[in-house]
Design a protein around this motif. Structure first.
Motif, PDB file in Angstrom:
ATOM      1  N   PHE A  94      31.647  38.049  41.264  1.00 36.89           N
ATOM      2  CA  PHE A  94      31.858  39.476  40.974  1.00 36.89           C
ATOM      3  C   PHE A  94      30.942  39.914  39.841  1.00 36.89           C
ATOM      4  O   PHE A  94      31.111  39.488  38.700  1.00 36.89           O
ATOM      5  CB  PHE A  94      33.324  39.746  40.629  1.00 36.89           C
ATOM      6  CG  PHE A  94      34.241  39.533  41.795  1.00 36.89           C
ATOM      7  CD1 PHE A  94      34.397  40.525  42.759  1.00 36.89           C
ATOM      8  CD2 PHE A  94      34.915  38.331  41.959  1.00 36.89           C
ATOM      9  CE1 PHE A  94      35.226  40.324  43.857  1.00 36.89           C
ATOM     10  CE2 PHE A  94      35.749  38.117  43.050  1.00 36.89           C
ATOM     11  CZ  PHE A  94      35.910  39.109  44.000  1.00 36.89           C
ATOM     12  N   GLY A  95      29.962  40.718  40.194  1.00 37.75           N
ATOM     13  CA  GLY A  95      29.013  41.233  39.197  1.00 37.75           C
ATOM     14  C   GLY A  95      29.357  42.660  38.818  1.00 37.75           C
ATOM     15  O   GLY A  95      30.488  43.130  39.049  1.00 37.75           O
ATOM     16  N   VAL A  96      28.370  43.339  38.253  1.00 35.91           N
ATOM     17  CA  VAL A  96      28.566  44.740  37.883  1.00 35.91           C
ATOM     18  C   VAL A  96      29.009  45.498  39.131  1.00 35.91           C
ATOM     19  O   VAL A  96      28.370  45.400  40.174  1.00 35.91           O
ATOM     20  CB  VAL A  96      27.245  45.329  37.340  1.00 35.91           C
ATOM     21  CG1 VAL A  96      27.411  46.794  36.984  1.00 35.91           C
ATOM     22  CG2 VAL A  96      26.758  44.523  36.135  1.00 35.91           C
ATOM     23  N   ARG A 109      38.315  45.760  44.955  1.00 36.80           N
ATOM     24  CA  ARG A 109      37.297  44.841  45.492  1.00 36.80           C
ATOM     25  C   ARG A 109      37.766  43.377  45.419  1.00 36.80           C
ATOM     26  O   ARG A 109      37.272  42.526  46.131  1.00 36.80           O
ATOM     27  CB  ARG A 109      35.964  44.996  44.752  1.00 36.80           C
ATOM     28  CG  ARG A 109      36.004  44.592  43.289  1.00 36.80           C
ATOM     29  CD  ARG A 109      34.592  44.601  42.703  1.00 36.80           C
ATOM     30  NE  ARG A 109      34.575  44.199  41.296  1.00 36.80           N
ATOM     31  CZ  ARG A 109      33.476  43.838  40.660  1.00 36.80           C
ATOM     32  NH1 ARG A 109      32.318  43.824  41.272  1.00 36.80           N
ATOM     33  NH2 ARG A 109      33.526  43.501  39.383  1.00 36.80           N
ATOM     34  N   ARG A 125      33.681  34.684  38.198  1.00 38.64           N
ATOM     35  CA  ARG A 125      34.061  35.945  37.562  1.00 38.64           C
ATOM     36  C   ARG A 125      35.086  36.621  38.470  1.00 38.64           C
ATOM     37  O   ARG A 125      35.221  36.253  39.645  1.00 38.64           O
ATOM     38  CB  ARG A 125      32.895  36.883  37.277  1.00 38.64           C
ATOM     39  CG  ARG A 125      31.854  36.274  36.332  1.00 38.64           C
ATOM     40  CD  ARG A 125      30.843  37.348  35.955  1.00 38.64           C
ATOM     41  NE  ARG A 125      29.675  36.796  35.313  1.00 38.64           N
ATOM     42  CZ  ARG A 125      29.561  36.632  34.003  1.00 38.64           C
ATOM     43  NH1 ARG A 125      30.549  36.980  33.208  1.00 38.64           N
ATOM     44  NH2 ARG A 125      28.465  36.130  33.494  1.00 38.64           N
ATOM     45  N   GLU A 129      37.092  40.381  34.312  1.00 37.51           N
ATOM     46  CA  GLU A 129      35.995  41.133  33.682  1.00 37.51           C
ATOM     47  C   GLU A 129      36.460  42.530  33.276  1.00 37.51           C
ATOM     48  O   GLU A 129      35.911  43.124  32.356  1.00 37.51           O
ATOM     49  CB  GLU A 129      34.797  41.223  34.629  1.00 37.51           C
ATOM     50  CG  GLU A 129      34.126  39.885  34.920  1.00 37.51           C
ATOM     51  CD  GLU A 129      33.413  39.280  33.708  1.00 37.51           C
ATOM     52  OE1 GLU A 129      32.940  40.041  32.840  1.00 37.51           O
ATOM     53  OE2 GLU A 129      33.356  38.038  33.622  1.00 37.51           O
ATOM     54  N   ASP A 130      37.474  43.015  33.949  1.00 34.09           N
ATOM     55  CA  ASP A 130      37.945  44.378  33.680  1.00 34.09           C
ATOM     56  C   ASP A 130      38.772  44.494  32.406  1.00 34.09           C
ATOM     57  O   ASP A 130      39.155  45.611  32.013  1.00 34.09           O
ATOM     58  CB  ASP A 130      38.676  44.926  34.912  1.00 34.09           C
ATOM     59  CG  ASP A 130      37.696  45.108  36.064  1.00 34.09           C
ATOM     60  OD1 ASP A 130      36.936  46.081  36.040  1.00 34.09           O
ATOM     61  OD2 ASP A 130      37.652  44.230  36.953  1.00 34.09           O
TER      62      ASP A 130
HETATM   63  P1  AMP Z   1      26.267  36.900  36.671  1.00 34.32           P
HETATM   64  O1  AMP Z   1      27.588  36.189  36.647  1.00 34.32           O
HETATM   65  O2  AMP Z   1      25.224  36.251  35.828  1.00 34.32           O
HETATM   66  O3  AMP Z   1      25.811  37.212  38.057  1.00 34.32           O
HETATM   67  O4  AMP Z   1      26.469  38.306  35.959  1.00 34.32           O
HETATM   68  C1  AMP Z   1      27.352  39.228  36.441  1.00 34.32           C
HETATM   69  C2  AMP Z   1      27.463  40.323  35.413  1.00 34.32           C
HETATM   70  O5  AMP Z   1      28.345  41.294  35.932  1.00 34.32           O
HETATM   71  C3  AMP Z   1      28.029  39.859  34.085  1.00 34.32           C
HETATM   72  O6  AMP Z   1      27.231  40.307  33.021  1.00 34.32           O
HETATM   73  C4  AMP Z   1      29.398  40.507  34.056  1.00 34.32           C
HETATM   74  O7  AMP Z   1      29.819  40.828  32.765  1.00 34.32           O
HETATM   75  C5  AMP Z   1      29.184  41.738  34.910  1.00 34.32           C
HETATM   76  N1  AMP Z   1      30.437  42.242  35.459  1.00 34.32           N
HETATM   77  C6  AMP Z   1      31.298  41.582  36.266  1.00 34.32           C
HETATM   78  N2  AMP Z   1      32.389  42.327  36.529  1.00 34.32           N
HETATM   79  C7  AMP Z   1      32.214  43.490  35.870  1.00 34.32           C
HETATM   80  C8  AMP Z   1      32.981  44.674  35.740  1.00 34.32           C
HETATM   81  N3  AMP Z   1      34.174  44.796  36.358  1.00 34.32           N
HETATM   82  N4  AMP Z   1      32.496  45.679  34.998  1.00 34.32           N
HETATM   83  C9  AMP Z   1      31.301  45.541  34.378  1.00 34.32           C
HETATM   84  N5  AMP Z   1      30.519  44.461  34.452  1.00 34.32           N
HETATM   85  C10 AMP Z   1      30.955  43.435  35.193  1.00 34.32           C
END
Ligand code: AMP
Ligand code: MG
Length: 269
Positions: A94-96, A109, A125, A129-130
């Motif tokens: 789960f990314g941005v 999601r 993740r 993250e939230d």
């Molecule tokens: P990676 O794990 O390196 O692919 O990075 C994923 C990025 O997505 C990380 O910097 C997380 O902090 C960011 N991320 C994951 N979920 C969220 C969210 N709900 N809101 C904002 N950023 C998120």
């Protein structure tokens, strides 16, 4: 197999991250070579348990993996699940959130990706993250994200009530270890692709993340969905600890092969 009780964040107790040693190799009398060798039979045990889970097809396991950047989530998945049938394991990162995801509530999601009967799903993740990056980077007002602790505990209760086992792992590294790992990503050609300049900004916020993790683990470790803090400065020890937690969790689920059909007199011509 390691004793996993020291890693548990007791429901209702403080997580006390500052008192937990990321360098610990508690319960293991050996170094890297012995540790790496000890993982092999655990990989095999996990493979066997996964086969039973899949064959039984009545229960499911959700593994939530969280860590600071460079905490080792990817390596843990790769090494702990070595030899496990890929058909029965799904990994979701789960990314941005996308614009479409952000147009919904934050669990929307997540819920879609939870495991089905017989499956093991790993969240690289997660909904956490939230209450982590969202808090640290001020992506939502506090009055909004603070309510999420309660939603999350309830959401996980729902999953458990409907037949999912939930286990949550925080891979605990030190700030010094993160420096080493980021430097390695800069210097080693085959790791450079992983280097993300944005990680340096997050590193500056280490203390804020540590505080957010502390409160999150404290508030959301529950009887039904416990958090484990895994000492993760030593990768080989981290793998042993994670494998131990997953094996013990699956053994408690005790998946069973379905009853054999009556094959009396059946012949293959
Ligand atoms: P990676 O794990 O390196 O692919 O990075 C994923 C990025 O997505 C990380 O910097 C997380 O902090 C960011 N991320 C994951 N979920 C969220 C969210 N709900 N809101 C904002 N950023 C998120
Ligand atoms: Mg990042």
């Amino acid at each position: 197999m390691l004793d996993i009780t020291p890693y548990l964040v007791g429901p209702g107790a403080e997580a006390n991250l500052a008192d937990r040693d990321p360098d610990s190799k508690q319960g293991f009398d050996g170094e890297k070579d012995e540790g790496t060798a000890a993982l092999k039979p655990m990989n095999a045990k996990l493979a066997e348990l996964q086969t039973r889970l899949w064959a039984e097809s009545k229960q499911k396991l959700l593994v939530v993996l969280q860590a600071m950047d460079t905490g080792g989530k990817d390596g843990t998945i790769r090494r702990v699940f070595e030899g496990v049938n890929p058909q029965g394991v799904r990994v979701w990162g789960f990314g941005v959130p996308t614009e479409w995801e952000l147009a919904h509530d934050y669990l929307w999601r997540i819920h879609q990706k939870t495991p089905e009967n017989g499956g093991i799903t790993i969240f690289n993740r997660s909904h956490y993250e939230d209450v982590l990056v969202v808090r640290v980077k001020d992506l939502a007002p506090e009055e909004r994200w603070r309510k999420r602790y309660r939603h999350i505990v309830d959401f996980e209760q729902l999953l458990v009530d409907e037949g999912t086992t939930v286990v949550k792992l925080f891979l605990h590294i030190s700030k010094e270890e993160q420096k080493k790992r980021l430097e390695a990503r800069l210097q080693e050609p085959d790791k450079r692709w992983k280097f993300n300049v944005a990680d340096l900004e997050d590193r500056k916020l280490w203390d804020e993340y540590a505080l957010a993790y502390e409160e999150t683990l404290t508030r959301t470790s529950s009887e039904h969905a416990p958090w484990y803090v895994v000492p993760a400065n030593r990768k080989w020890y981290r793998d042993l600890a994670v494998a131990s937690i997953l094996i013990q969790t699956l053994e408690e689920m005790d998946p069973k092969f379905p009853p054999e059909p009556d094959l009396e007199g059946v012949v293959v011509e």
